[in-house]
Design an enzyme around this catalytic site. Structure first.
Site, PDB file in Angstrom:
ATOM      1  N   ARG A  82      -8.320  18.945  -5.351  1.00 45.28           N
ATOM      2  CA  ARG A  82      -9.239  18.098  -4.580  1.00 45.28           C
ATOM      3  C   ARG A  82     -10.215  18.927  -3.746  1.00 45.28           C
ATOM      4  O   ARG A  82     -11.350  18.500  -3.536  1.00 45.28           O
ATOM      5  CB  ARG A  82      -8.438  17.148  -3.689  1.00 45.28           C
ATOM      6  CG  ARG A  82      -7.872  15.989  -4.478  1.00 45.28           C
ATOM      7  CD  ARG A  82      -7.088  15.070  -3.590  1.00 45.28           C
ATOM      8  NE  ARG A  82      -6.826  13.793  -4.242  1.00 45.28           N
ATOM      9  CZ  ARG A  82      -6.117  12.832  -3.692  1.00 45.28           C
ATOM     10  NH1 ARG A  82      -5.600  12.975  -2.492  1.00 45.28           N
ATOM     11  NH2 ARG A  82      -5.928  11.698  -4.333  1.00 45.28           N
ATOM     12  N   LYS A 128       6.864   1.166 -12.650  1.00 45.94           N
ATOM     13  CA  LYS A 128       7.006  -0.279 -12.452  1.00 45.94           C
ATOM     14  C   LYS A 128       5.919  -1.102 -13.126  1.00 45.94           C
ATOM     15  O   LYS A 128       4.742  -0.771 -13.042  1.00 45.94           O
ATOM     16  CB  LYS A 128       6.932  -0.592 -10.960  1.00 45.94           C
ATOM     17  CG  LYS A 128       8.201  -0.271 -10.228  1.00 45.94           C
ATOM     18  CD  LYS A 128       8.038  -0.712  -8.793  1.00 45.94           C
ATOM     19  CE  LYS A 128       9.269  -0.391  -7.977  1.00 45.94           C
ATOM     20  NZ  LYS A 128       8.934  -0.371  -6.554  1.00 45.94           N
ATOM     21  N   GLY A 179      -1.780   9.872  -9.983  1.00 43.93           N
ATOM     22  CA  GLY A 179      -1.329  11.140  -9.410  1.00 43.93           C
ATOM     23  C   GLY A 179      -0.269  11.812 -10.260  1.00 43.93           C
ATOM     24  O   GLY A 179      -0.356  13.014 -10.561  1.00 43.93           O
ATOM     25  N   GLY A 185      -4.266   5.940  -6.433  1.00 43.77           N
ATOM     26  CA  GLY A 185      -4.470   4.528  -6.085  1.00 43.77           C
ATOM     27  C   GLY A 185      -5.879   4.048  -6.398  1.00 43.77           C
ATOM     28  O   GLY A 185      -6.070   2.928  -6.868  1.00 43.77           O
TER      29      GLY A 185
HETATM   30  P1  ADP Z   1       1.011   7.498 -11.711  1.00 47.57           P
HETATM   31  O1  ADP Z   1       1.221   8.176 -10.353  1.00 47.57           O
HETATM   32  O2  ADP Z   1       0.475   8.443 -12.729  1.00 47.57           O
HETATM   33  O3  ADP Z   1       0.236   6.231 -11.584  1.00 47.57           O
HETATM   34  P2  ADP Z   1       3.558   6.147 -11.535  1.00 47.57           P
HETATM   35  O4  ADP Z   1       3.643   6.492 -10.078  1.00 47.57           O
HETATM   36  O5  ADP Z   1       3.341   4.730 -11.881  1.00 47.57           O
HETATM   37  O6  ADP Z   1       2.472   7.074 -12.240  1.00 47.57           O
HETATM   38  O7  ADP Z   1       4.910   6.556 -12.254  1.00 47.57           O
HETATM   39  C1  ADP Z   1       5.435   7.847 -12.249  1.00 47.57           C
HETATM   40  C2  ADP Z   1       6.916   7.822 -12.070  1.00 47.57           C
HETATM   41  O8  ADP Z   1       7.543   7.023 -13.060  1.00 47.57           O
HETATM   42  C3  ADP Z   1       7.512   9.208 -12.219  1.00 47.57           C
HETATM   43  O9  ADP Z   1       8.112   9.576 -10.994  1.00 47.57           O
HETATM   44  C4  ADP Z   1       8.548   9.059 -13.344  1.00 47.57           C
HETATM   45  O10 ADP Z   1       9.743   9.770 -13.089  1.00 47.57           O
HETATM   46  C5  ADP Z   1       8.816   7.577 -13.340  1.00 47.57           C
HETATM   47  N1  ADP Z   1       9.346   7.104 -14.631  1.00 47.57           N
HETATM   48  C6  ADP Z   1       8.742   7.148 -15.830  1.00 47.57           C
HETATM   49  N2  ADP Z   1       9.552   6.663 -16.788  1.00 47.57           N
HETATM   50  C7  ADP Z   1      10.695   6.316 -16.181  1.00 47.57           C
HETATM   51  C8  ADP Z   1      11.934   5.746 -16.644  1.00 47.57           C
HETATM   52  N3  ADP Z   1      12.135   5.452 -17.928  1.00 47.57           N
HETATM   53  N4  ADP Z   1      12.899   5.507 -15.725  1.00 47.57           N
HETATM   54  C9  ADP Z   1      12.697   5.792 -14.422  1.00 47.57           C
HETATM   55  N5  ADP Z   1      11.558   6.320 -13.918  1.00 47.57           N
HETATM   56  C10 ADP Z   1      10.565   6.581 -14.794  1.00 47.57           C
HETATM   57  C1  3PG Z   2      -4.378   9.582  -2.112  1.00 44.83           C
HETATM   58  O1  3PG Z   2      -3.747  10.639  -2.018  1.00 44.83           O
HETATM   59  O2  3PG Z   2      -4.114   8.717  -2.968  1.00 44.83           O
HETATM   60  C2  3PG Z   2      -5.578   9.390  -1.232  1.00 44.83           C
HETATM   61  O3  3PG Z   2      -5.854  10.531  -0.467  1.00 44.83           O
HETATM   62  C3  3PG Z   2      -5.434   8.164  -0.364  1.00 44.83           C
HETATM   63  O4  3PG Z   2      -4.367   8.291   0.516  1.00 44.83           O
HETATM   64  P1  3PG Z   2      -3.671   6.996   1.128  1.00 44.83           P
HETATM   65  O5  3PG Z   2      -2.944   6.311   0.004  1.00 44.83           O
HETATM   66  O6  3PG Z   2      -2.757   7.499   2.218  1.00 44.83           O
HETATM   67  O7  3PG Z   2      -4.774   6.105   1.664  1.00 44.83           O
END
Ligand code: ADP
Ligand code: 3PG
Ligand code: MG
Length: 404
Positions: free
Chosen positions: A47, A207, A360, A383
């Protein structure tokens, strides 16, 4: 339906290239919310690097001075651990210039008054001010008083209507996007506005609930969807498979069915795992099994897509011209359960498709797979990219000047 019109509107923002910054005080809202370990070592400075083109542009075009404003973490009040002081050395090294730190807005003002032209000032974590997250007018005015030109280059925070991402623009004459903000929105436009077809969405992660709006919105814009990760468990359960101890959102089974039906009506092809890797315990796995989705062993949980699914998915990826990926296909943080995710990363890297990575954890997974440089574009927003894919016009874009 995801409004392409919304993306096109956001694309109309004026950028620093459309105005004259010479001799002006420029405030740049950046997103320096970078991951750090306990000793405050930055583990990923993407970033900061991605903000450099805009900062350098302002330096090269003789801005009088530059004030960088960012948040770090989610502090409630002042918190030394979340001070932006921790990033100043890296910023100076990457910029190849010295940066002056300002503890608050008042000291930023006096630094501006005393320093020679071309100074770069980094303001302390803007979330130390209560008014930031409340989009407070008084704070917005104070920030605006620091500058002649307001630049937003914080794509990662563009879904937040905060004082430094939203309110400040109300009180500045010129309010434009930085080069990163524009590059981000142009990449999303490339995937959705007039994309090369077929367009493939790969969706995974933990989820269904966190990505339900995205799924519902995106059906009209893609040709194919691969669903993996924990979210595929809910779909597989909806189709009558017993997913045993896997993460399943039972209250969303009806919605998952509705999405499958809706996709069918629209002619969008959905690809779900046909086999899974499962384990008896995620905390301390003693047994790992591969099975068809119809035969998940009792008391086991699915934690990755299996080898047959990977083959199937790789075939779909090879046939796509535009690929948008959000959400890992398994618990990629654990080596044993990372194969599905890494394999997909490698096959995207091998295509000539336009590939857009959002989220992320997905960006982190691509990096761990060693494919960061082989993707067309990796968004700096987690997000923010999710909300954009849900069809929202992001607040930060709303308030910037637009081209006619
Ligand atoms: P992003 O940050 O890319 O949007 P998410 O936050 O939605 O992705 O999801 C990432 C998380 O999902 C990871 O921590 C991963 O371990 C978890 N995950 C993926 N598949 C599974 C699974 N089958 N069971 C439990 N957790 C899972
Ligand atoms: C992020 O890391 O997704 C951005 O910097 C926004 O942070 P926040 O979810 O705490 O608003
Ligand atoms: Mg995540």
């Amino acid at each position: 339906m995801l409004e392409v019109a919304g993306i096109e509107l956001m694309q109309k923002v004026k950028t620093i290239r459309d105005i004259d910054v010479a001799g002006k005080r420029v405030l740049i809202r950046v997103d320096f919310n970078v991951p750090m370990d306990r000793e405050f070592n930055i583990s990923d400075d993407t970033r900061i690097r991605e903000a450099l083109p805009t900062i350098n542009y302002c330096i090269d075009h003789q801005a009088k001075n530059i004030i960088l404003v960012s948040h770090l973490g989610r502090p409630s009040g002042k918190n030394a651990e979340l001070s932006l002081k921790h990033i100043i050395k890296r910023l100076e090294r990457l910029l190849g210039r010295s940066v002056v730190f300002a503890d608050d807005i008042d000291s930023a003002k006096s630094i501006q008054a005393t320093l020679k032209n071309n100074a770069i000032i980094l303001l302390e974590n803007i979330r130390f001010y209560k008014g930031e997250e409340q989009n407070d007018d008084k704070l917005s005015k104070e920030l605006a008083s620091l500058c002649d030109v307001y630049v937003n280059d914080a794509f990662g925070t563009s879904h937040r209507a905060h004082a430094s991402t939203h309110g400040t623009a109300k009180y500045t004459q010129e309010k434009v996007a930085g080069l990163l903000l524009k590059k981000e929105i142009d990449s999303f436009a490339k995937a959705f506005s007039n994309p090369l077809k077929p367009v493939l969405l790969i969706i995974g992660g933990s989820k269904v609930s966190s990505k339900l709006a995205l799924l519902n919105n995106i059906l009209g814009l893609v040709d194919k969807i691969i669903i993996g990760g924990a979210m595929s468990n809910t779909f597989l359960q909806a189709l009558g498979n017993d997913m045993q101890k896997s993460l399943v959102e039972k209250d969303l089974i009806t919605q998952a069915k509705a999405i499958l039906d809706h996709a069918k009506e629209k002619g969008v092809k959905i690809y779900l795992p046909v086999d899974v890797v499962s384990t008896d315990s995620l905390q301390s796995p003693s047994e790992i099994k591969i099975s068809p989705v119809q035969d998940v062993p009792s008391n086991f949980m699915a934690v990755d897509v299996g080898p047959a699914s990977t083959k199937l998915f790789n075939q779909v990826i090879r046939d796509s011209q535009t690929i948008v990926w959000n959400g890992p296909l398994g618990v990629y943080e654990m080596t044993q359960f990372s194969r599905g995710t890494f394999s997909v990363a490698h096959s995207i890297a091998d295509t000539y498709a336009f590939s857009l990575i959002g989220g992320g954890d997905t960006a982190d997974a691509v990096d761990k797979a060693g494919e960061r440089d082989n993707m067309s574009f990796i968004s700096t927003g987690g997000g923010a990219s999710l909300e954009l894919l849900e069809g929202k016009v992001l607040p930060a874009f709303e308030v910037l000047d637009k081209r006619n």
